[in-house]
Structure formats: C-alpha cells, structure tokens
Scaffold this active site. Structure first.
Site, PDB file in Angstrom:
ATOM      1  N   ASP A 112       0.796  -1.235   0.000  1.00  0.00           N
ATOM      2  CA  ASP A 112       0.000   0.000   0.000  1.00  0.00           C
ATOM      3  C   ASP A 112       0.826   1.282   0.000  1.00  0.00           C
ATOM      4  OD1 ASP A 112       0.822   0.321   2.730  1.00  0.00           O
ATOM      5  OD2 ASP A 112      -0.952  -0.751   3.450  1.00  0.00           O
ATOM      6  N   HIS A 129       7.009  -7.448  -0.896  1.00  0.00           N
ATOM      7  CA  HIS A 129       5.960  -7.924  -1.799  1.00  0.00           C
ATOM      8  C   HIS A 129       5.616  -6.885  -2.857  1.00  0.00           C
ATOM      9  CE1 HIS A 129       4.516 -11.022   1.452  1.00  0.00           C
ATOM     10  NE2 HIS A 129       5.662 -11.345   0.892  1.00  0.00           N
ATOM     11  N   CYS A 137       7.631  -4.421 -16.753  1.00  0.00           N
ATOM     12  CA  CYS A 137       7.508  -5.403 -17.827  1.00  0.00           C
ATOM     13  C   CYS A 137       8.224  -6.673 -17.371  1.00  0.00           C
ATOM     14  CB  CYS A 137       8.147  -4.883 -19.106  1.00  0.00           C
ATOM     15  SG  CYS A 137       7.474  -3.310 -19.610  1.00  0.00           S
ATOM     16  N   THR A 214       0.645  -9.218  11.207  1.00  0.00           N
ATOM     17  CA  THR A 214       0.733 -10.196  10.119  1.00  0.00           C
ATOM     18  C   THR A 214       0.335 -11.574  10.618  1.00  0.00           C
ATOM     19  OG1 THR A 214       2.174 -11.260   8.487  1.00  0.00           O
ATOM     20  CG2 THR A 214       3.245 -10.371  10.457  1.00  0.00           C
ATOM     21  N   PRO A 240      -3.987  -8.451  17.216  1.00  0.00           N
ATOM     22  CA  PRO A 240      -5.117  -8.891  18.044  1.00  0.00           C
ATOM     23  C   PRO A 240      -5.289 -10.407  18.108  1.00  0.00           C
ATOM     24  CG  PRO A 240      -5.910  -8.035  15.941  1.00  0.00           C
ATOM     25  CD  PRO A 240      -4.426  -7.866  15.930  1.00  0.00           C
TER      26      PRO A 240
END
Ligand code: OAD
Length: 275
Positions: A112, A129, A137, A214, A240
């Site tokens: 993001d 990532h 390309c 994660t 959490p």
C-alpha cells in the site's frame, strides 16, 4: 512484571547489542487506515459470477488467463490504498527511524505504500511484496515504473479498462502487458526486486525483531521470525489474534506478545526506543 516494564527491558537489551532493530509489518498495520487486511472478510473479488479469494487472483497464472480483470482488481485496490492515510503506527515508526538512523530497518509485506507516504526512508524500507503504485515489464532486468497518472485512482469495483488504460498499461516496448509490481503466490522472492538476501542478512544481524499485524502465512517473514527465535534476540509480536508468530514469541525466552492493535502498541514501543 507488567507489559510496559517488559517492553522497556527488551528494548534496552536490544539497544545494548549491535545490529539493526528490524520491524516486520503486515496488512494489520494498515487496518486502522481503512485498508482491508489480506485474509479478512473483504478480501474476495467477483469476476463474472465467480467469487475469487486473493490467493487465486494474485498469481501469474491468473494474470496470464485474464490480464484485464486482474489489472482492474489491482487498480481498485490501488484506489483504496491511495484514499487511505498513514495512521499512528506508521507515524510512530517514522519517529523510531529518526532516533535509530542506520540502525532502523523496516521489512514490509504491504504493497500500500503507506510507510513511505508516512515518511519512512525508502532505503530503510524493504517492500518485500512490491508496491501497488508501480508496474513493470517481464524483462530479464525489469524497470519498475509508476502506474501512469492517466489511470484514475478512483476505480470503482465494476469499472473495466478503457482503450486508453490498456495503452497506458502496455509494456515499454509497446508489445504486451506490463504487470503490477507485486510478488505473486506462484512466484519466488529475489534480491533485485524484493530485497530477499538483504532482508535475510538483516535478520541474521538484528538486535531485535518487532512483528506487527501479520498472520504469518508467507515464507520470508517466517524465516525472519525463526531466525530471531533461534538467536534469542528480543522478539515482540503485536496484533489482536494468535498466529504462528505469537506462538514463536510465547516460546522464546526474549519473546513478548502484545495483544491489541498496531495503533495502541507501536507508539508505546517507539517511546521505549527513545522516540
Ligand atoms: P493477513 O490479512 O493475512 O493478516 C493480517 C493480520 O493483521 C492478522 O493477523 C490480523 O489479526 C492482524 N490485524 C488486524 N487488524 C489489526 C490491527 N489493527 N493492528 C494489528 N494487527 C491487526 O495479512 P498479512 O499477514 O500481511 O502477500 O499477509 C501476508 C501476505 O499474504 C500479503 O502480503 C500477501 C499475502 O500472501 C503477497 O501477496 C505476496
């Protein structure tokens, strides 16, 4: 000993050692910015009458079969990421970098771009990532370039590519598609595009590993956590929910699990590191 005391103790231990303080982030750090997590309820995507899970779409095979639909999925998600703003946890990591300088390293699975928009230095932020604002390309040494500004960032779910979008997303040489600059499920990490070796080396030298938001489903992050647990360095896991990473931290002598959100805990950690 309460959590604050344990945090202070582990951070002091880390700062006495040599080596980078490594932060590893996942989709959970951006949840409070309004970006849906990867495996959360909003992750699926409809093409025609079929609902796809991200694991089926984020693949080279899917892109080869339906490039326009996969591009539309990425352009929709790019719009969601652009509309989001960095939150308190992203900003706290910027403060940590200010005090640690070269001892700060951030390894993020997030595409993001919110860490960079918050102000984390690009050289100290390994986007393992990729980044959804970029494309490339399929050359041997691909040039990564920004998704052209002509492509709208406001991309509703049902929107299809126009002729102009298709032209803008074609490869530099004119033939074929460029592709989103992300790592797909049926691809492997490498150094040139995704900083694989650099991240592993940092893990081997780290004085502390802090894992934030994660679920522990990908291999490079799993290696980093295993190395940290094996080396006995402080290993702090924020989130959490339980995951393989919380289990690793519960089992490590210098491990600590901070149950809750990134927005709650990362500012606490940053203060403990002197920010
Ligand atoms: P996931 O969606 O698998 O996991 C998100 C994690 O964030 C979960 O463990 C949640 O409990 C936690 N979480 C949710 N809200 C949070 C909050 N406010 N604060 C802190 N944590 C919170 O996302 P990732 O683990 O990032 O890779 O997924 C890893 C990779 O899987 C992605 O980068 C993607 C996918 O394969 C590729 O596409 C290559």
């Amino acid at each position: 000993m309460d959590a604050d005391e344990r945090i202070a103790e582990l951070c002091a231990t880390a700062l006495e050692r040599e080596g980078p303080v490594v932060f590893l982030t996942g989709a959970g750090i951006s949840a409070e910015s309004g970006v849906p997590t990867f495996r959360g309820a909003e992750g699926y995507w409809k093409i025609g009458s079929t609902n796809y899970q991200p694991e089926a779409l984020a693949t080279r095979v899917a892109f080869e079969q339906m490039p326009e639909e996969i591009w539309a999925w990425y352009l929709y998600r790019r719009g969601v990421c652009r509309a989001a703003r960095p939150n308190a946890a992203h900003m706290a990591l910027v403060s940590v970098e200010k005090v640690l300088g070269d001892r700060f390293l951030l390894v993020t699975q997030n595409v993001d771009g919110l860490h960079l928009r918050a102000g984390t230095t690009a050289a100290r932020c390994y986007q393992i990532h990729g980044n959804i604002d970029f494309m490339r390309c399929e050359d041997e040494h691909p040039r990564v370039r920004e998704v052209p500004t002509s492509i709208s960032v406001d991309w509703p779910k049902a929107r299809k590519l126009s002729e102009a979008d298709r032209a803008a997303l074609s490869c530099c040489g004119g033939g074929g598609w460029s592709r989103p600059h992300v790592l797909w499920f049926d691809e492997s990490y490498d150094e040139e595009l995704f900083r694989f070796e650099s991240a592993m080396n940092a893990g081997a030298r780290a004085s502390m590993l802090v894992v934030i938001g994660t679920s522990g489903a990908t291999t490079l992050p799993s290696h980093l956590v295993s190395i940290a647990a094996h080396r006995g360095i402080p290993l702090i896991v924020v989130g959490p929910d339980d995951s393989p990473f919380t289990r690793a931290a519960y089992g490590a002598p210098n491990g600590l699990v901070l149950k809750g959100t990134a927005g709650e805990w990362v500012p606490v950690l940053s203060r403990a590191l002197g920010a």
